[in-house]
Design an enzyme around this catalytic site. Sequence first.
Site, PDB file in Angstrom:
ATOM      1  N   ARG A 137       0.831  -1.207   0.000  1.00 53.58           N
ATOM      2  CA  ARG A 137       0.000   0.000   0.000  1.00 53.58           C
ATOM      3  C   ARG A 137       0.864   1.256   0.000  1.00 53.58           C
ATOM      4  NH1 ARG A 137      -2.996  -4.122   2.531  1.00 53.58           N
ATOM      5  NH2 ARG A 137      -4.705  -4.626   1.116  1.00 53.58           N
ATOM      6  N   ASP A 166       0.919  -6.333  -3.329  1.00 52.94           N
ATOM      7  CA  ASP A 166      -0.514  -6.230  -3.040  1.00 52.94           C
ATOM      8  C   ASP A 166      -1.189  -5.547  -4.223  1.00 52.94           C
ATOM      9  OD1 ASP A 166      -3.094  -5.957  -1.588  1.00 52.94           O
ATOM     10  OD2 ASP A 166      -1.868  -6.581   0.112  1.00 52.94           O
ATOM     11  N   HIS A 227      -5.467 -10.079  -4.019  1.00 61.97           N
ATOM     12  CA  HIS A 227      -4.610  -8.945  -3.645  1.00 61.97           C
ATOM     13  C   HIS A 227      -3.421  -8.841  -4.608  1.00 61.97           C
ATOM     14  CE1 HIS A 227      -6.624  -7.419  -0.118  1.00 61.97           C
ATOM     15  NE2 HIS A 227      -6.698  -8.625   0.418  1.00 61.97           N
ATOM     16  N   ASP A 290      -5.197 -14.693   1.330  1.00 56.21           N
ATOM     17  CA  ASP A 290      -6.369 -14.127   2.008  1.00 56.21           C
ATOM     18  C   ASP A 290      -7.277 -13.399   1.023  1.00 56.21           C
ATOM     19  OD1 ASP A 290      -4.298 -12.214   1.711  1.00 56.21           O
ATOM     20  OD2 ASP A 290      -5.353 -10.865   3.064  1.00 56.21           O
ATOM     21  N   GLU A 291      -8.557 -13.316   1.386  1.00 55.57           N
ATOM     22  CA  GLU A 291      -9.539 -12.455   0.725  1.00 55.57           C
ATOM     23  C   GLU A 291      -9.524 -12.598  -0.808  1.00 55.57           C
ATOM     24  OE1 GLU A 291      -9.975  -8.903   3.933  1.00 55.57           O
ATOM     25  OE2 GLU A 291      -8.280  -8.694   2.597  1.00 55.57           O
ATOM     26  N   TRP A 357      -5.448 -14.815  11.346  1.00 56.44           N
ATOM     27  CA  TRP A 357      -5.774 -13.408  11.590  1.00 56.44           C
ATOM     28  C   TRP A 357      -7.232 -13.222  11.924  1.00 56.44           C
ATOM     29  CZ3 TRP A 357      -8.706 -10.165   8.089  1.00 56.44           C
ATOM     30  CH2 TRP A 357      -9.103 -10.792   6.894  1.00 56.44           C
ATOM     31  N   TYR A 382      -3.186  -6.347  15.451  1.00 56.30           N
ATOM     32  CA  TYR A 382      -3.138  -5.471  14.275  1.00 56.30           C
ATOM     33  C   TYR A 382      -2.870  -4.029  14.721  1.00 56.30           C
ATOM     34  CZ  TYR A 382      -4.548  -8.638  10.472  1.00 56.30           C
ATOM     35  OH  TYR A 382      -4.572  -9.617   9.515  1.00 56.30           O
ATOM     36  N   TRP A 418      -0.291  -3.143   8.551  1.00 53.79           N
ATOM     37  CA  TRP A 418      -0.896  -2.955   7.224  1.00 53.79           C
ATOM     38  C   TRP A 418      -0.873  -1.459   6.934  1.00 53.79           C
ATOM     39  CZ3 TRP A 418      -1.477  -7.130   4.376  1.00 53.79           C
ATOM     40  CH2 TRP A 418      -1.692  -8.362   5.000  1.00 53.79           C
ATOM     41  N   GLU A 420      -2.479   0.748   4.652  1.00 51.25           N
ATOM     42  CA  GLU A 420      -3.457   1.637   3.996  1.00 51.25           C
ATOM     43  C   GLU A 420      -3.336   3.051   4.583  1.00 51.25           C
ATOM     44  OE1 GLU A 420      -4.198  -1.402   5.027  1.00 51.25           O
ATOM     45  OE2 GLU A 420      -5.641  -2.394   3.680  1.00 51.25           O
TER      46      GLU A 420
HETATM   47  C1  ACM Z   1      -5.477  -9.786   6.240  1.00 52.65           C
HETATM   48  O1  ACM Z   1      -5.537  -8.963   7.168  1.00 52.65           O
HETATM   49  N1  ACM Z   1      -6.206  -9.627   5.150  1.00 52.65           N
HETATM   50  C2  ACM Z   1      -4.627 -10.951   6.309  1.00 52.65           C
END
Ligand code: ACM
Length: 713
Positions: A137, A166, A227, A290-291, A357, A382, A418, A420
Site C-alpha cells: 500500500r 498487493d 490482492h 487471504d480475501e 488473523w 493489528y 498494514w 493503507e
Molecule cells: C489480512 O488482514 N487480510 C490478512
Amino acid sequence: MHPLLVGAILGPSLIPQPSHLTYLEGGFRGVPAVEFSGKFATRDQQWLKAVLANVLPITKHSADNIVFRIDPTIVGDEAYHLDVTPHNITLAASASKGLYWSLQTLRQLRQDNTIPCVSIQDAPAFAWRGVMLDEGRHFMGPKFVKHLLDIISLYKFNVLHWHLTDDQGWRIEIKSHPELTRVGAWRKEADGTRTGGFYTQDQVREMVAYAANRNVTIVPEIEMPGHSTAAIASDPYLTCTQAKIAVPSTWGVFGRVYCAGRESSYNFLDDVLGEVLNLFPSHYIHIGGDEVPKGDWHSCPDCQDRMKAEGLQNEEQLQTYFMGRIAGTLADHDRNAIGWDDIMKGGTQKDAVIQVWNDQKIPEQAITQGNRVILSPQSNCYLNTPPENLPLSAVYAYDPLAGISNPTMVLGCETTLWSENITTKNCLTMFLPRGLAMSEIFWNGAQHNFPAFQTRVNRHMAFMESAGIDYGSSDQNLVKYTVAPKLAQSSCRLTAALGLPRLELRYTLDGTAPKANSPTAVTSIDWPVGKTLRVAPFRNGRSMQDPVEFQTTKSLAYGSTITFQTLPLAPYTTAGPQGLTDGLLGTTNFHDGVWLGWEGLDLVATCDLGREQTIREVALHCLQEMRSWIMMPKSVRYETSSNGHDWQPLGEVDNTIQDTTEGWIVHWFTCRPNASISARYIRITAQTYGKLPAWHNGAGGDAWVFADEFAVR
Ligand code: ACM
Ligand code: ZN
C-alpha cells in the site's frame, strides 16, 4: 534507600522484561576488554564485538572485562545469561543468537555510562516473534526499513514478515518479468500524482544481510491469487477476464485475481518464486491467500475446465489446489509455505503453516488438522488499528495460547503494520509503544499485570527518546482535528486534540506541505476563508503524520441561511444550518462534521442570499464513496426566485462520475446560465442515486447524498 531497591524501582525499564531478573548492589562503570570463552566462529566473534561496540566503549587492555561465553548447558539457541558485577560482565549462551539478545538487554540496562549489577537468566516463550510490514500500500524504502530493523531487533523480534506485493503495488524487482516493477510498482493517486517504488534485487540482498546482522530473518510474502491487482495491471493475461486494468489507488478487496485454470499463471509464479528463493534464505516463504473473490473463477472456462480435470467441487477447492501447487513448488526447493487462514476454506493444506488473523477458533481448527500456526489475531495484534480503537491495555491482554490444546504446534506470533493508513511518517507512532506489549508477550507469553507494564512503558519512553526512536500514544490517536466556521470573521478555526506531549502543529496556507520551520500553533489555528490550510503534527523536528488539508471556498452564498426540506440525518448534521454556506469543504473523512448526508432522499434546500444578487454561476459540491453507500446525485437542479414563492428554472446538471469508481471522489455540480440572472433565493434539488444496484455489496439498499458546500458567483 537500599541500593538494591533503587535498582529495582528506578533502574532502567527493560522491554521485554527478562524472565529472571535480579538487581544486585553497585554498578559497572569501566571500559572493558573483550574476551571470548568457548567455541566461536571468527565471523561470530567479529559480529558480536561490532554490536558490543555500539552498546558501550571497549578497549584492548583493561582491569575490567566483558566475556562472551558459549555455554552448551543453556537450553535454546536464543536463551542467555547476563551477569554484571562492578568489574565484570559475563554474557553466556549456547549460541551466538542468544549472545546477540544479551547485548540488546545490556544496551537497555546502560544508563549514564553505568550498568547496574544484575543477574539475568532469560529465554523466549515463542520461537517466531514477527513484525509484518505491508509495503504494497505504501512503499517505505531501504532507509526506513533499516531503521525499523534496528528497532525490532532491540525488542527481540526475530522475524520481519515483508509483505512485498498487493493490489496497490509490486515492490520487488523480478528480472524475468520487468513489467511487474515498470508498471506494477506505480499508481496514479486521486489527485493525479504518481507514487510508488520498489526494491532492486541488490537492495533486497542488502536488507536481508542487514536483518541477519540483527538476528532477524526476513520472510517475504508474495500474495496470490488475490490482492494481486498490481501484477495483473502489469500483465492482464494473468487474470481470467484478461481485462486491462490500472494499479488501484484505493483500498479494499478487488475482484480480478490470478486465473487458476491457465497453466501460464503457474509458470509466471514459478518464475517469480524462483528469483525470490535466490534472494531470501528464509526457510519459510509466505504466499498470502487471504480475501480471494471467486466470481471470476466461477465464470472462467479455463478455471472450470481445471476444476473438472482435477475433480474439484467448488472454487474454494480450486484455491486449495492453487495454493497446494505453489506450496509444492516451494517444497521441491526445500522451503515451507505460509498462508493466511483463509486458505483452509477449501480443505486441508498439508504442511503449510497457517497464519491466523480471523477467528479465535481457527488456531485450534488448524492444529487439529495438523497444521502449525503463526498467531496474529486482528483483535489484538493489528497495530495498524488506531490506538483509540486498540489501546495498549487491549494489546497487552493478548493471551496467545488461550484455547490451544497443543502449544507445540504454535510457531509463534506476529504483529501487523498494514499500510493503507501508514506511511514512513506515522509507522513508528502506530507501532510504538503498543509494539512493546507485543514484544513482551511474544518473548514471555501472556501477561497479567497491565498497571506495572504501563509504568515500565512510561519509564522506557526516556530510553526511546535518547535512542531517537519515535513513538505515539498508548490509547489515543496522535491528533484529532475539528474545524468550525467563524462567519463573523470570514475565517475558520481548526482545533486539535493532541495524543502525545510535546507535539506541535506546523501549518501552511500556500498549498505546500508543512515543514519543520513552518509557522507553529499549539492547539488551534484560525485561517481566512478562501485559503487552504495544511497541517501536520511535529515532534523533535520530525513530521509524525502526513499533512491533512482543509480547503475553503468563498462565494456570494457565504454565510447565507439555508432551509432544508428534510434535515440531514445524524450524525452528518454537525455543520448545522449554515453547513453548506460556511466556506468549509469536507475532508477525505466523511465523519469530519463538515459533510452533510441524506439517506434515500433528494437533497432539497433553499438558499436566501439576503438580497437580490447578480448570479453567473451556482455549484453544489458532492461526495462519492461508493463502498460506503455514498453516491453522486443523478443530477442537481437549480431554480431561482426573487420572492421565495415564484420559481424560475436556472438549469440542471447531470452527474458525470462513474458509479463503479472506487474510493473518495468529490465533484462540483456547476451550472452557468446563458445570461446572468438577478435573484435572492436559489432552490437546489440534488436527486438521489436511488437504490444500490445488483453489483454493489449493499444491493437494494438506499444510497446517500453527501454535500458540504453550495457556492454562488
Ligand atoms: C489480512 O488482514 N487480510 C490478512
Ligand atoms: Zn480463470
